[in-house]
Write a protein that holds these residues in place. Structure first.
Motif, mmCIF file in Angstrom:
data_model
loop_
_atom_site.group_PDB
_atom_site.id
_atom_site.type_symbol
_atom_site.label_atom_id
_atom_site.label_comp_id
_atom_site.label_asym_id
_atom_site.label_seq_id
_atom_site.Cartn_x
_atom_site.Cartn_y
_atom_site.Cartn_z
ATOM 1 N N GLY A 1 -7.279 9.497 73.458
ATOM 2 C CA GLY A 1 -7.598 9.244 74.911
ATOM 3 C C GLY A 1 -6.821 7.778 75.161
ATOM 4 N N GLY A 2 -7.005 7.363 76.346
ATOM 5 C CA GLY A 2 -6.590 5.947 76.965
ATOM 6 C C GLY A 2 -5.564 6.152 78.021
ATOM 7 N N PRO A 3 -5.144 5.193 78.914
ATOM 8 C CA PRO A 3 -4.393 5.395 79.798
ATOM 9 C C PRO A 3 -2.944 5.744 79.825
ATOM 10 C CG PRO A 3 -4.252 3.187 79.214
ATOM 11 C CD PRO A 3 -5.130 3.883 78.116
ATOM 12 N N MET A 4 -2.651 6.414 81.004
ATOM 13 C CA MET A 4 -0.949 6.476 81.101
ATOM 14 C C MET A 4 -0.697 6.138 82.756
ATOM 15 S SD MET A 4 0.003 10.479 80.006
ATOM 16 C CE MET A 4 -0.174 10.916 78.339
ATOM 17 N N CYS B 1 0.144 4.058 89.792
ATOM 18 C CA CYS B 1 -1.101 5.076 89.831
ATOM 19 C C CYS B 1 -1.242 5.454 88.135
ATOM 20 C CB CYS B 1 -0.720 6.201 90.432
ATOM 21 S SG CYS B 1 0.492 7.103 89.828
ATOM 22 N N GLY B 2 -2.309 5.862 87.875
ATOM 23 C CA GLY B 2 -2.854 6.262 86.240
ATOM 24 C C GLY B 2 -3.735 7.389 86.138
ATOM 25 N N ILE C 1 1.724 17.618 79.863
ATOM 26 C CA ILE C 1 1.362 16.351 80.521
ATOM 27 C C ILE C 1 2.600 15.317 80.473
ATOM 28 C CG2 ILE C 1 -0.149 14.355 80.792
ATOM 29 C CD1 ILE C 1 -2.414 16.402 79.616
ATOM 30 N N ARG C 2 3.199 14.996 79.433
ATOM 31 C CA ARG C 2 4.030 13.889 79.296
ATOM 32 C C ARG C 2 5.664 14.522 79.760
ATOM 33 N NH1 ARG C 2 1.113 12.639 73.933
ATOM 34 N NH2 ARG C 2 0.427 10.492 74.361
ATOM 35 N N ILE D 1 5.340 5.321 82.596
ATOM 36 C CA ILE D 1 5.846 4.078 82.476
ATOM 37 C C ILE D 1 5.165 3.076 81.305
ATOM 38 C CG2 ILE D 1 7.125 3.646 84.733
ATOM 39 C CD1 ILE D 1 4.756 1.902 85.537
ATOM 40 N N LEU D 2 3.996 3.766 81.120
ATOM 41 C CA LEU D 2 3.051 2.976 80.177
ATOM 42 C C LEU D 2 2.287 4.331 79.498
ATOM 43 C CD1 LEU D 2 1.191 -0.028 79.734
ATOM 44 C CD2 LEU D 2 -0.116 1.862 79.597
ATOM 45 N N ASP D 3 2.185 4.302 78.316
ATOM 46 C CA ASP D 3 1.690 5.591 77.549
ATOM 47 C C ASP D 3 0.618 5.040 76.283
ATOM 48 O OD1 ASP D 3 0.695 8.025 76.411
ATOM 49 O OD2 ASP D 3 2.458 8.943 76.444
ATOM 50 N N PHE D 4 -0.385 4.568 76.632
ATOM 51 C CA PHE D 4 -1.431 4.282 75.533
ATOM 52 C C PHE D 4 -2.363 5.296 75.065
ATOM 53 C CE2 PHE D 4 -1.518 -0.627 76.730
ATOM 54 C CZ PHE D 4 -0.196 -0.542 76.266
#
Length: 471
Positions: free
Chosen positions: A223-226, A276-277, A296-297, A303-306
């Motif tokens: 998990g985490g934010p995109m 947006c995320g 998904i990717r 622009i950010l994938d954690f």
């Protein structure tokens, strides 16, 4: 007309009664003359500024009984404060008695039975800390400083809602002090009507001093934010509304409009950029996670994938530092069944005007496992909704209060015609009886009857109040 229980509270001539009350407590009784009063009256939402007559930092259930009896006998307004947040600041009141449960803070894990018992003043951080070594987790919210009590009694949704249901769907029993001072256990087999009511009916029915939950075998999740550029919001929202309504229950992700914090671990090039995320949580086999997230990717490179393997408590606490206690908060919320193109356009219009970097909008999916429960099975009456939507104006500076309120209200008013009608009670400020009735829908009448049985004089009314039935 003034309610009988809203008479002016104890004055100086009643010092003897207060002293006698204090002598019954193992915990500490604080009044406005005490040095610790100012800090004791402060709550998570600094927009709330109330001055209680007395604050009882209770040590145990016996203290709670004394508080309830004293408040009832002295016609004092009573507010119940757990261990965490409360959006509307309903854990504190003017001129009344605050029962502060934060010292009733313990967690006991039974790994064989996969159950967790915790005190009424416990936070979810404490629960996560205790359960994680056993490879277990209880469904809760998304910020670990949240209190167990408030979140649970309002329903409870977060990273595990699609996988495991709402927090109330995993509640096995509660111990609580009623308005008449009695202590009861409510479960499916004991005081079943009360147990039904507390699973979403808030603090209307008594002071819950302990909770027993069913836990799930969850340890490390993926998990985490995109984040994607704000200009890609419409495309990402359209993709997301289809994805999350057809995705397996092992994956959830809440959609957000937000501003990238200006600090590590975020790249400097993104600092203070509105984006947006989606914050993801996948609980399936880790060896399959990369495969699950490949499409998904592939849809649009973030622009950010954690997103990656992460201990569940770390995901739960990921945003704690972004939202410390003492900020100004103003919340508006709705349940949502459909995310139309028209609604998406309004999200972009208002989301792009977020007044401060901590202000945000979230769409929490509440389908999956949570939707398998009937609307009448608990007071939460929107099992057919797909999302719980919230927009919050947040900032540390009191000078920005009106700016936060205006933005959140304008955003809410624009989107409300596209909503299901009611809202998640934990995301509501004090919005009046009509709004509460809309939130509980067909379940309101049953709640009012149970309220009459257990709290006929509405002693517990500093909440999203359900008034006792007239008959």
């Amino acid at each position: 007309m003034q309610h009988a229980a809203e008479k002016q509270p104890l004055g100086g001539s009643d010092a003897g009664a207060v002293q006698a009350f204090a002598s019954t407590l193992r915990g500490k009784l604080i009044d406005p003359s005490d040095d610790g009063y100012e800090s004791a009256r402060k709550v998570y939402n600094a927009m709330i500024d109330r001055r209680p007559r007395l604050i009882a930092k209770v040590a145990d259930v016996a203290d709670v009984i004394s508080c309830v009896n004293f408040g009832r006998e002295q016609n004092l307004r009573i507010a119940i404060r757990g261990g965490g947040h409360n959006a509307g600041g309903l854990g504190v009141c003017d001129d009344g008695l605050v029962i502060d449960l934060s010292s009733i803070n313990y967690v006991y894990v039974d790994p064989a039975k996969k159950t967790v018992r915790c005190g009424g003043g416990t936070t979810w951080a404490a629960v996560d800390h205790a359960t994680h070594p056993f490879g277990l987790a209880v469904p809760s919210g998304i910020i670990s400083t949240t209190g167990v009590g408030g979140l649970t009694l309002g329903g409870g949704m977060g990273h595990l809602t699609r996988q495991c249901g709402l927090t109330i769907d995993n509640l096995l029993s509660v111990e609580m002090v009623l308005a008449d001072g009695r202590v009861v256990t409510a479960s499916a087999g004991e005081h079943a009507d009360l147990f039904w009511a507390v699973r979403g009916g808030g603090g209307n029915f008594g002071v819950v001093t302990s909770f027993l939950f069913k836990a799930h075998p969850i340890h490390t999740v993926y998990g985490g934010p995109m984040f994607w550029a704000l200009e890609e919001t419409a495309e990402m929202m359209r993709w997301y509304r289809k994805f999350i309504t057809t995705a397996p229950n092992t994956i959830t992700g809440f959609f957000a409009l937000l501003t990238v914090p200006a600090g590590p671990p975020f790249p400097e090039a993104l600092h203070n950029q509105k984006v947006c995320g989606i914050v993801w949580c996948y609980t399936g086999p880790l060896k399959q996670a990369e495969k699950v997230f490949r499409p998904i990717r592939a849809f649009k490179t973030p622009i950010l994938d954690f997103v990656g393997p992460i201990p569940f408590p770390a995901l739960q606490g990921m945003f704690d530092q972004v939202f410390p206690t003492g900020l100004q908060w103003y919340w508006k919320a709705d349940f949502v069944r459909e995310l139309s193109d028209e609604a998406i356009a309004l999200h972009i219009l208002h989301g792009s005007k977020m007044p401060t970097w901590q202000s945000t909008m979230h769409l929490y999916p509440i389908n999956g496992a949570a939707a398998k429960v009937k609307n009448s099975a608990t007071p939460w009456g929107y099992r057919d909704a797909v999302w719980a939507q919230v927009m919050v104006g947040v900032d540390p500076d009191p000078a920005n209060k009106e700016k936060l309120i205006t933005w959140a209200r304008d955003y809410f008013n624009a989107l409300h015609p596209y909503s299901a009608g009611g809202a998640y009670v934990n995301f509501m400020m004090e919005e009046g009886d009509d709004r509460i009735r809309a939130t509980y829908g067909k379940n309101y009448a049953r709640l009012a009857k149970i309220k009459k049985r257990y709290d006929p004089k509405n002693l517990f009314r500093v909440n999203q109040n359900i008034k006792p039935a007239a008959k």
